[in-house]
Motif scaffolding. Structure first.
Motif, PDB file in Angstrom:
ATOM      1  N   ARG A   3       0.622   7.765  -3.172  1.00 25.77           N
ATOM      2  CA  ARG A   3       0.908   6.824  -2.089  1.00 25.77           C
ATOM      3  C   ARG A   3      -0.162   6.894  -0.999  1.00 25.77           C
ATOM      4  O   ARG A   3      -0.655   5.885  -0.519  1.00 25.77           O
ATOM      5  CB  ARG A   3       2.238   7.212  -1.438  1.00 25.77           C
ATOM      6  CG  ARG A   3       3.414   6.297  -1.540  1.00 25.77           C
ATOM      7  CD  ARG A   3       3.250   4.895  -1.110  1.00 25.77           C
ATOM      8  NE  ARG A   3       4.291   4.119  -1.774  1.00 25.77           N
ATOM      9  CZ  ARG A   3       4.146   2.911  -2.233  1.00 25.77           C
ATOM     10  NH1 ARG A   3       3.016   2.278  -2.123  1.00 25.77           N
ATOM     11  NH2 ARG A   3       5.129   2.301  -2.824  1.00 25.77           N
ATOM     12  N   ASP A  54      -2.528   4.008   0.052  1.00 26.99           N
ATOM     13  CA  ASP A  54      -2.490   3.473   1.408  1.00 26.99           C
ATOM     14  C   ASP A  54      -3.894   3.423   1.989  1.00 26.99           C
ATOM     15  O   ASP A  54      -4.222   2.527   2.753  1.00 26.99           O
ATOM     16  CB  ASP A  54      -1.581   4.326   2.289  1.00 26.99           C
ATOM     17  CG  ASP A  54      -0.119   4.119   1.918  1.00 26.99           C
ATOM     18  OD1 ASP A  54       0.154   3.163   1.181  1.00 26.99           O
ATOM     19  OD2 ASP A  54       0.723   4.898   2.366  1.00 26.99           O
ATOM     20  N   HIS A  87       2.656   1.211   3.899  1.00 34.15           N
ATOM     21  CA  HIS A  87       1.430   1.134   4.673  1.00 34.15           C
ATOM     22  C   HIS A  87       1.737   1.556   6.075  1.00 34.15           C
ATOM     23  O   HIS A  87       1.026   1.249   7.014  1.00 34.15           O
ATOM     24  CB  HIS A  87       0.846  -0.267   4.671  1.00 34.15           C
ATOM     25  CG  HIS A  87       0.185  -0.567   3.379  1.00 34.15           C
ATOM     26  ND1 HIS A  87       0.375  -1.724   2.704  1.00 34.15           N
ATOM     27  CD2 HIS A  87      -0.649   0.170   2.630  1.00 34.15           C
ATOM     28  CE1 HIS A  87      -0.328  -1.685   1.597  1.00 34.15           C
ATOM     29  NE2 HIS A  87      -0.943  -0.561   1.523  1.00 34.15           N
ATOM     30  N   ASP A 108      -5.677  -0.320   2.511  1.00 35.35           N
ATOM     31  CA  ASP A 108      -5.777  -0.869   3.866  1.00 35.35           C
ATOM     32  C   ASP A 108      -7.017  -1.743   4.021  1.00 35.35           C
ATOM     33  O   ASP A 108      -7.844  -1.850   3.132  1.00 35.35           O
ATOM     34  CB  ASP A 108      -5.697   0.224   4.934  1.00 35.35           C
ATOM     35  CG  ASP A 108      -6.989   0.995   5.027  1.00 35.35           C
ATOM     36  OD1 ASP A 108      -7.953   0.635   4.348  1.00 35.35           O
ATOM     37  OD2 ASP A 108      -7.025   1.981   5.794  1.00 35.35           O
ATOM     38  N   LYS A 163       3.548  -2.486  -1.646  1.00 34.58           N
ATOM     39  CA  LYS A 163       4.455  -1.354  -1.769  1.00 34.58           C
ATOM     40  C   LYS A 163       5.044  -1.148  -3.157  1.00 34.58           C
ATOM     41  O   LYS A 163       5.353  -0.043  -3.543  1.00 34.58           O
ATOM     42  CB  LYS A 163       5.599  -1.510  -0.751  1.00 34.58           C
ATOM     43  CG  LYS A 163       6.334  -0.205  -0.539  1.00 34.58           C
ATOM     44  CD  LYS A 163       7.255  -0.268   0.649  1.00 34.58           C
ATOM     45  CE  LYS A 163       7.935   1.071   0.847  1.00 34.58           C
ATOM     46  NZ  LYS A 163       8.869   1.066   1.961  1.00 34.58           N
TER      47      LYS A 163
END
Lengths: 141, 141
Positions: free
Chosen positions: B37, B41, B10, B45, A46
């Motif tokens: 973002r 993300d 996430h 992942d 993050k």
DNA sequence: CTGTATCCACCAGGATACTG
DNA sequence: CAGTATCCTGGTGGATACAG
């Protein structure tokens, strides 16, 4: 990507590894996958990229970092800084003063990662409309 | 990175947004941060990049994907495919046959992301020794 | 000022069973 | 074959309080 040798993931659960063998995965030797995973985990978490981005402007103190990265908690700032430092992406310099002063700065390695990240940002910017369109058109859920 | 407008993260927790204002963040307009973002993300992942990497070799069926991405669960394969499709990174083509056949393929957009990811992989490979050294040298924890 | 320690909410993602 | 549905674990990361 590609066969997380031992599920590093983002550190989320991950109890067992994949039961199968290596699995080549599109020309990328499974050997390298661990490292790629680690880098991705750093990039994907993050705050790391934000901290790196903020440090691009020059060395900063703990409190300044906290200010420049709005929303980050002390805990996460500390953890992020520690991890980045362990990876050699940033340096920590403590000055024996009163009150204590600590400065964090990017290493060349960190700047390198930032460049890659910047290209990702650029790509995201170049294509965000396209992506948004697709998401909007995706009917349900 | 940079002011997660609403904590997308996430998807982990994230109940409240940052209480502060925008916060410029190293030359990157907060405007774009949401998109960045989202891309991060996706990149960050566990399976998206692997699936994209696997599809780089050409269209594949569901089961083949499962085989080529060792360790992925049906659930995560389905979810990952759905998300990638929603972002317009891959296409899904179902053939009305018996037994049913479904093929997934990269879109140009998906190929673009794969290129960026590949550069990240390259960087990770180029510097993994450096990083490992730093990690090893990092004394405690 | 620069952190560390503790608590806990939340969600990604694995396992498993079931469906068209 | 190509998924969907459900349950569950455990790690991330926010909040808060405390320390050097």
């Amino acid at each position: 990507m590609c066969v997380p040798e031992r599920n590093v993931c983002h550190g989320r659960h991950s109890r067992i590894g994949p039961r199968d063998g290596p699995g080549p995965c599109a020309g990328i030797p499974a050997e390298q996958m661990a490292f790629v995973r680690q880098v991705l985990d750093r990039v994907g978490d993050k705050w790391s990229l934000l901290v790196i981005a903020v440090l691009e402007g020059g060395p900063l103190r703990y409190t300044d970092l906290q200010r420049q990265a709005p929303g980050i908690s002390q805990r996460m700032l500390t953890l992020t800084l520690r991890r980045l430092r362990q990876d050699g992406l940033i340096t920590r310099t403590a000055y024996a003063e009163v009150p204590p002063r600590v400065e964090y700065a990017l290493t060349p390695l960190g700047r390198g990662l930032h460049e890659i990240a910047a290209s990702l940002v650029r790509w995201a910017f170049d294509h965000h409309e396209e992506i948004r369109e697709h998401r909007a058109h995706a009917t349900a859920q």
